[in-house]
Design a protein around this motif. Structure first.
Motif, PDB file in Angstrom:
ATOM      1  N   ALA A  46      11.924  41.989 -52.842  1.00  0.00           N
ATOM      2  CA  ALA A  46      10.824  42.266 -51.914  1.00  0.00           C
ATOM      3  C   ALA A  46      11.246  42.012 -50.472  1.00  0.00           C
ATOM      4  N   THR A  47      12.385  41.338 -50.281  1.00  0.00           N
ATOM      5  CA  THR A  47      12.948  41.108 -48.952  1.00  0.00           C
ATOM      6  C   THR A  47      13.809  42.318 -48.578  1.00  0.00           C
ATOM      7  N   PRO A  48      14.375  42.328 -47.383  1.00  0.00           N
ATOM      8  CA  PRO A  48      15.224  43.475 -46.991  1.00  0.00           C
ATOM      9  C   PRO A  48      16.572  43.507 -47.726  1.00  0.00           C
ATOM     10  N   VAL A  49      16.559  43.317 -49.023  1.00  0.00           N
ATOM     11  CA  VAL A  49      17.770  43.408 -49.859  1.00  0.00           C
ATOM     12  C   VAL A  49      17.561  44.568 -50.824  1.00  0.00           C
ATOM     13  N   SER A  50      18.393  45.571 -50.723  1.00  0.00           N
ATOM     14  CA  SER A  50      18.247  46.742 -51.585  1.00  0.00           C
ATOM     15  C   SER A  50      18.787  46.457 -52.982  1.00  0.00           C
ATOM     16  N   ARG A  51      18.320  47.228 -53.942  1.00  0.00           N
ATOM     17  CA  ARG A  51      18.813  47.073 -55.310  1.00  0.00           C
ATOM     18  C   ARG A  51      20.297  47.392 -55.382  1.00  0.00           C
ATOM     19  N   ARG A  52      20.730  48.360 -54.619  1.00  0.00           N
ATOM     20  CA  ARG A  52      22.151  48.727 -54.641  1.00  0.00           C
ATOM     21  C   ARG A  52      23.016  47.572 -54.139  1.00  0.00           C
ATOM     22  N   ARG A  53      22.592  46.983 -53.043  1.00  0.00           N
ATOM     23  CA  ARG A  53      23.372  45.867 -52.500  1.00  0.00           C
ATOM     24  C   ARG A  53      23.393  44.697 -53.470  1.00  0.00           C
ATOM     25  N   TYR A  54      22.272  44.417 -54.104  1.00  0.00           N
ATOM     26  CA  TYR A  54      22.213  43.305 -55.042  1.00  0.00           C
ATOM     27  C   TYR A  54      23.124  43.577 -56.235  1.00  0.00           C
ATOM     28  N   PHE A  55      23.109  44.811 -56.750  1.00  0.00           N
ATOM     29  CA  PHE A  55      23.954  45.145 -57.903  1.00  0.00           C
ATOM     30  C   PHE A  55      25.418  44.915 -57.580  1.00  0.00           C
ATOM     31  N   TRP A  56      25.881  45.470 -56.480  1.00  0.00           N
ATOM     32  CA  TRP A  56      27.303  45.360 -56.166  1.00  0.00           C
ATOM     33  C   TRP A  56      27.695  43.927 -55.830  1.00  0.00           C
ATOM     34  N   VAL A  60      30.347  52.322 -61.882  1.00  0.00           N
ATOM     35  CA  VAL A  60      29.607  53.269 -61.035  1.00  0.00           C
ATOM     36  C   VAL A  60      28.394  53.814 -61.789  1.00  0.00           C
ATOM     37  N   ALA A  61      28.589  54.171 -63.047  1.00  0.00           N
ATOM     38  CA  ALA A  61      27.467  54.653 -63.860  1.00  0.00           C
ATOM     39  C   ALA A  61      26.429  53.549 -64.050  1.00  0.00           C
ATOM     40  N   ALA A  62      26.889  52.301 -64.219  1.00  0.00           N
ATOM     41  CA  ALA A  62      25.965  51.180 -64.372  1.00  0.00           C
ATOM     42  C   ALA A  62      25.112  50.998 -63.127  1.00  0.00           C
ATOM     43  N   ALA A  63      25.724  51.153 -61.948  1.00  0.00           N
ATOM     44  CA  ALA A  63      24.971  51.014 -60.697  1.00  0.00           C
ATOM     45  C   ALA A  63      23.872  52.072 -60.598  1.00  0.00           C
ATOM     46  N   ALA A  64      24.218  53.306 -60.958  1.00  0.00           N
ATOM     47  CA  ALA A  64      23.228  54.388 -60.891  1.00  0.00           C
ATOM     48  C   ALA A  64      22.083  54.150 -61.872  1.00  0.00           C
ATOM     49  N   LEU A  65      22.406  53.703 -63.078  1.00  0.00           N
ATOM     50  CA  LEU A  65      21.365  53.461 -64.079  1.00  0.00           C
ATOM     51  C   LEU A  65      20.492  52.266 -63.702  1.00  0.00           C
ATOM     52  N   TRP A  66      21.111  51.224 -63.171  1.00  0.00           N
ATOM     53  CA  TRP A  66      20.350  50.013 -62.840  1.00  0.00           C
ATOM     54  C   TRP A  66      19.379  50.267 -61.686  1.00  0.00           C
ATOM     55  N   GLU A  67      19.774  51.100 -60.741  1.00  0.00           N
ATOM     56  CA  GLU A  67      18.894  51.413 -59.617  1.00  0.00           C
ATOM     57  C   GLU A  67      17.663  52.193 -60.064  1.00  0.00           C
TER      58      GLU A  67
END
Length: 533
Positions: free
Chosen positions: A382-392, A520-527
């Motif tokens: 909910a903070t300015p942290v994107s799901r993509r950034r958190y995943f990586w 890479v596929a995991a990142a796309a699916l998790w987002e």
């Protein structure tokens, strides 16, 4: 009026469903290890000289007495097989039982499910009773499998097999009792796991000291692993030491409810240390991820390092121990690598530790999952942290941890070998290249687990079966005599045993590319998937 244990059978069925994957895989793993050990020892049946060589060398070698205990006096192959797999696997069962108790009790509290359960018509100690009943069943099944796996070995008799069963069962019960109390006393599931498992592993070490230092023989009587050793299957068959472990289990059952009434739900008897009012060092997802992961990473690094030092110390005696033993020599050379026995041993053991390093990554992956189901991850996003950034960030921490653990393996092997006189240079030129060559295979295995988690959160736990399968089909596949096409499924099968085998690009490049594609596929699916699903 509601009984303290009301509805515990229903909760036990829920626990069985929750453990429907972990428990069967663990049982199969224990049985497979004992069956393979029994098969290796059975190969000695036609050569009494090899049997005597094994007994003589192992009986006079302090390193092997520390690891496995004293060689049994009974001259049967069944006694030798029981000794060869015994104490280490007994301690491993204790650790598994302790972790299962904590997972089904305190971990459920931390995730909020116990509070919901207790809101219904359920007795206050019913969750603990249900958890213990499931773990006791697990311990008894594993113990029966370990005894039954010796049935076909020459010299097995019913009383001695019952003593083998008592060794495993009594230690597992004692560990379950300790874990039940630890889950009530310590401030978190993690600290309770460390405490209960630490007691079991400390007992294994104290028992090792007792077997190698005559003046410290009394240490054997201070812990469940030492009590299990005192049962002496095929020799004394003394069942009374098992009563001490059973007494520890009963004491845990009696003490845990007393402690439970003196603590709040979700909090241990020992209060957690309060953190700082502000988080000056937690200003980024990376800092937070590392803080959440560092204790788990340290535990795995320490465990691999201890085992690596032990491997290094033993290295100097490999030629003496296995040089005249065809069964062990065949196992070490099952990969087809050409080199001295010492080189093959170092390469094989370093490969084992490389597979173990993936376990550190799977542990962090399951912790990532717990952050998701607890709701804390939703607050963070909910903070300015994107799901993509958190995943990586999380994936990066897992990857770096696996690499660090893999680096600790050859470093600790080198330390043990150097201090024991096995040679610094000759050890380094085998251990470090082998660990480096295993990195792509470890990355592919770990990335596959991350891919499954990215597709569906509940599949995070499948990382453990993937790890076990990679180990059984890879480094351990030669000992099991599996067909090559089956072994080829594991990326660790294709790791070249550097410097014993020539290095080819494909066995290193293909797993590396697969790892990149998986993550890479995991990142796309998790987002794209919903949190908690």
């Amino acid at each position: 009026m509601t009984s303290p244990t009301t509805r515990w059978p229903l909760l036990a069925r829920m626990d069985v469903r929750r453990e429907r994957l972990i428990i069967p895989v663990t049982v199969v793993l224990f049985a497979a290890i004992n069956l393979s050990t029994a098969a290796m020892i059975q190969n000695l049946a036609g050569d009494p000289a090899q049997q005597q060589s094994l007994r003589t060398v192992a009986g006079t070698n302090a390193a092997f007495r520390f690891l496995l205990g004293s060689v049994p006096g009974d001259d049967s192959l069944a006694a030798l097989a029981s000794w060869r797999a015994g104490l280490f696997m007994i301690a491993a069962l204790g650790v598994c039982a302790a972790m299962a108790v904590v997972r089904l009790t305190r971990k459920e509290e931390e995730e909020g499910r116990t509070e919901l359960v207790l809101a219904g018509s359920v007795g206050p100690v019913a969750p603990a009773v249900a958890a213990v009943s499931v773990v006791v069943g697990f311990v008894l099944v594993v113990s029966a499998a370990m005894a039954a796996s010796l049935l076909t070995v020459d010299g097995a008799d019913p009383v001695s097999l019952l003593a083998v069963f008592a060794q495993y069962a009594s230690t597992g019960l004692a560990a379950a009792g300790l874990a039940l109390v630890a889950a009530e006393v310590f401030p978190s599931a993690h600290s309770a796991n460390l405490a209960a498992s630490g007691v079991v592993l400390a007992g294994y070490v104290l028992r090792g000291v007792a077997d190698t230092v005559p003046a410290a023989a009394w240490l054997r009587w201070t812990n469940p692993v030492g009590w299990a050793e005192a049962i002496e299957p095929f020799d004394g068959n003394s069942f009374w030491p098992a009563l001490a472990s059973v007494a520890a289990f009963v004491a845990g059952l009696a003490l845990a409810p007393v402690v439970r009434r003196r603590r709040d739900l979700g909090a241990g008897l020992l209060a957690a240390r309060p953190g700082p009012a502000t988080g000056p060092h937690l200003r980024s997802p990376l800092a937070l991820a590392w803080r959440q992961s560092r204790s788990t990473a340290a535990a795995w690094i320490g465990g691999v390092a201890v085992y690596g030092v032990t491997v290094g110390v033993i290295t100097d005696q490999v030629d003496q121990f296995a040089g005249t033993n065809k069964a062990i020599t065949d196992f070490l050379e099952s990969s087809g690598a050409a080199g001295t026995l010492k080189q093959v041993f170092l390469s094989t053991m370093t490969g084992f530790l490389a597979v173990a390093a993936v376990g550190a990554g799977v542990s962090l992956l399951t912790k990532w999952r717990s952050e998701e189901v607890s709701g804390r991850l939703e607050v963070l996003l909910a903070t300015p942290v994107s799901r993509r950034r958190y995943f990586w960030t999380q994936a990066g921490v897992i990857g770096v941890t696996v690499v660090i653990v893999m680096a600790a393996a050859p470093a600790s092997v080198l330390l043990g070998a150097g201090l024991s006189g096995a040679g610094w240079g000759s050890t380094a030129e085998v251990a470090f290249p082998m660990a480096a060559a295993s990195v792509p295979a470890a990355a592919a295995t770990m990335s596959l687990a991350v891919l499954l988690y990215g597709a569906r959160g509940r599949l995070a736990v499948v990382g453990w079966p993937i790890l076990i399968a990679s180990w059984l089909l890879g480094p351990f596949g030669g000992m099991l005599g599996l067909p090559q096409w089956v072994r080829d499924v594991s990326p660790f099968t294709h790791v070249p045993q550097i410097p014993l085998q020539s290095v080819q690009a494909l066995p290193l490049v293909i797993p590396a590319l697969a790892a990149a594609a998986f993550v890479v596929a995991a990142a796309a699916l998790w987002e794209r998937r919903d949190l908690g699903q």
